[in-house]
Write a protein that holds these residues in place. Structure first.
Motif, PDB file in Angstrom:
ATOM      1  N   GLU A  40       0.824  -1.203   0.000  1.00 15.07           N
ATOM      2  CA  GLU A  40       0.000   0.000   0.000  1.00 15.07           C
ATOM      3  C   GLU A  40       0.863   1.260   0.000  1.00 15.07           C
ATOM      4  O   GLU A  40       0.449   2.300  -0.512  1.00 15.07           O
ATOM      5  N   GLN A  41       2.068   1.179   0.563  1.00 13.23           N
ATOM      6  CA  GLN A  41       2.950   2.336   0.524  1.00 13.23           C
ATOM      7  C   GLN A  41       3.396   2.610  -0.915  1.00 13.23           C
ATOM      8  O   GLN A  41       3.446   3.764  -1.351  1.00 13.23           O
ATOM      9  N   ALA A  42       3.702   1.548  -1.652  1.00  8.57           N
ATOM     10  CA  ALA A  42       4.081   1.717  -3.060  1.00  8.57           C
ATOM     11  C   ALA A  42       2.909   2.284  -3.861  1.00  8.57           C
ATOM     12  O   ALA A  42       3.089   3.134  -4.742  1.00  8.57           O
ATOM     13  N   GLN A  43       1.698   1.810  -3.549  1.00  4.56           N
ATOM     14  CA  GLN A  43       0.513   2.326  -4.221  1.00  4.56           C
ATOM     15  C   GLN A  43       0.307   3.808  -3.894  1.00  4.56           C
ATOM     16  O   GLN A  43      -0.050   4.612  -4.766  1.00  4.56           O
ATOM     17  N   SER A  44       0.536   4.179  -2.649  1.00  3.00           N
ATOM     18  CA  SER A  44       0.387   5.576  -2.233  1.00  3.00           C
ATOM     19  C   SER A  44       1.370   6.473  -2.976  1.00  3.00           C
ATOM     20  O   SER A  44       1.026   7.577  -3.418  1.00  3.00           O
ATOM     21  N   TYR A  45       2.593   5.996  -3.106  1.00  2.00           N
ATOM     22  CA  TYR A  45       3.627   6.765  -3.799  1.00  2.00           C
ATOM     23  C   TYR A  45       3.251   6.962  -5.262  1.00  2.00           C
ATOM     24  O   TYR A  45       3.471   8.029  -5.845  1.00  2.00           O
ATOM     25  N   PHE A  46       2.652   5.926  -5.884  1.00  2.00           N
ATOM     26  CA  PHE A  46       2.230   6.041  -7.282  1.00  2.00           C
ATOM     27  C   PHE A  46       1.093   7.054  -7.416  1.00  2.00           C
ATOM     28  O   PHE A  46       1.108   7.901  -8.329  1.00  2.00           O
ATOM     29  N   ILE A  47       0.106   6.994  -6.535  1.00  3.74           N
ATOM     30  CA  ILE A  47      -0.998   7.950  -6.587  1.00  3.74           C
ATOM     31  C   ILE A  47      -0.474   9.387  -6.429  1.00  3.74           C
ATOM     32  O   ILE A  47      -0.907  10.310  -7.130  1.00  3.74           O
ATOM     33  N   GLU A  48       0.485   9.577  -5.520  1.00  2.00           N
ATOM     34  CA  GLU A  48       1.080  10.898  -5.347  1.00  2.00           C
ATOM     35  C   GLU A  48       1.721  11.377  -6.652  1.00  2.00           C
ATOM     36  O   GLU A  48       1.570  12.538  -7.049  1.00  2.00           O
ATOM     37  N   SER A  49       2.426  10.469  -7.361  1.00  2.00           N
ATOM     38  CA  SER A  49       3.069  10.834  -8.625  1.00  2.00           C
ATOM     39  C   SER A  49       2.040  11.249  -9.666  1.00  2.00           C
ATOM     40  O   SER A  49       2.242  12.202 -10.422  1.00  2.00           O
TER      41      SER A  49
END
Length: 361
Positions: A69-78
């Motif tokens: 979920e942290q990787a997913q969060s980072y992608f959404i931020e991008s």
């Protein structure tokens, strides 16, 4: 001395014309169009399972790939920041789009828009940490929806093996799937079932107790069995590109294999492994001392033994096969020679011919 120099000295190096022809043929295998899909369209058309009839879906061989979920969060931020992200590759399947590379990006967008997770700790937009999509102001939600994602759509004429090879090369999930895992998900059929069955036999596990640390033992045994079956019947046809050669043959055999062939191939595999067990049980390993199990050495010993047994089903050795750990075979199974058709033939036939020469008449 490099492998190329060795091959050149043995007159096994490819010519300039051969190299050029191979490159041009490989380029023609891939046809595609480039487009930009907005996030809204990707989310609306996406269904995770192929059977759900979504216009965009994830093929079976990619199901197990999951971002944290942290990787997913980072992608959404991008995406919110409109920082360029890697493009998504699709394959046109009768108007539907199968994701070749980018399943985690599409899955993440769909999960977030459907409020299935909250954003974790963010780098630049820490003000949004803990937010779900529904918590965003309307303006931010609209901008996210309208953000374009660069996409490549492979033409439906792109063959199945080329599509899978593109996934191998483009995979950006952070988790590498082994070749056998990909085939297991993408090329289901009776021949693949035979591979899985033989790879799980006790006798084969005993002959391959240790696999290189970089490989999953179960998947690597399946890869070795695949090579055994394909090369035993088609090694003289191999020119280059191991993965594509194996993929194409697996696809074809899944479609055409008969009950009689399944029975025959299973028996031949077990007969070969029994002969190896009785005569040189450590031969798949360098020096017979365990450690890693080189694929090229396995191919030479296993397929060479199989071919010898085809010529002499009652083959019995008249003396100890000490040559199997000798300098000649060791020189022929240098690991960097795996993509050379001539070297493959030489090492397999070396084992076959030495066994026949050493056998009872």
């Amino acid at each position: 001395m490099s492998d190329y120099e060795i091959q050149k000295g043995l007159n096994l190096a490819p010519s300039e014309e051969e190299i050029t022809a191979v490159i041009e043929a490989a380029r023609r295998d891939v046809r595609y169009l480039v487009t930009d899909y907005p996030v809204e369209l990707l989310v609306q058309k996406f269904k995770e399972e192929p059977e759900q009839e979504g216009d965009i879906y994830i093929p079976e061989y990619q199901r197990k790939l999951r971002w944290s979920e942290q990787a997913q969060s980072y992608f959404i931020e991008s995406v919110i920041l409109r920082i360029p992200v890697p493009p998504i590759f699709f394959y046109d399947v009768k108007g539907r789009l199968e994701i070749v590379d980018g399943s985690q990006r599409v899955r993440t967008l769909a999960r977030f828009v459907n409020n299935e997770f909250a954003l974790g700790d963010l780098d630049k937009l820490d003000i949004l940490s803990g937010f779900r999509y529904a918590d965003f102001p309307l303006t931010v939600r609209k901008r996210l929806f309208n953000t374009p994602i660069r996409s490549f759509v492979l033409d439906e004429g792109t063959d199945e093996s080329t599509r899978i090879e593109l996934f191998r090369r483009l995979n950006t999930t952070g988790k590498t799937l082994h070749d056998a895992e990909i085939r297991k998900g993408a090329f289901r059929g009776r021949f693949l079932d035979l591979i899985l069955e033989c790879a799980a036999t006790d006798i084969f596990k005993q002959l391959s107790p240790k696999i290189t640390k970089a490989a999953d033992p179960e998947s690597e045994r399946q890869e070795l069995v695949t090579r055994f079956f394909i090369y035993s019947d088609h090694y003289t046809e191999f020119k280059h590109d191991v993965r594509r050669f194996l993929d194409l043959n697996v696809i074809e055999l899944n479609k055409t294999i008969t009950d009689a062939q399944v029975h025959h191939m299973r028996d031949e595999f077990l007969r070969t492994m029994t002969f190896v067990t009785d005569n040189y049980p450590k031969a798949f390993y360098r020096g017979g001392k365990g450690g890693t199990l080189p694929r090229v050495r396995f191919e030479a010993v296993a397929v060479g033994t199989c071919l010898a047994l085809r010529q002499k089903p009652n083959l019995k050795l008249t003396s100890d096969p000490d040559w199997i750990f000798g300098d000649q075979l060791n020189a022929l199974v240098r690991t960097d020679a795996s993509n050379s058709g001539p070297r493959l033939r030489v090492r397999i036939e070396f084992v076959r011919d030495r066994l026949l020469a050493q056998s009872n008449d």
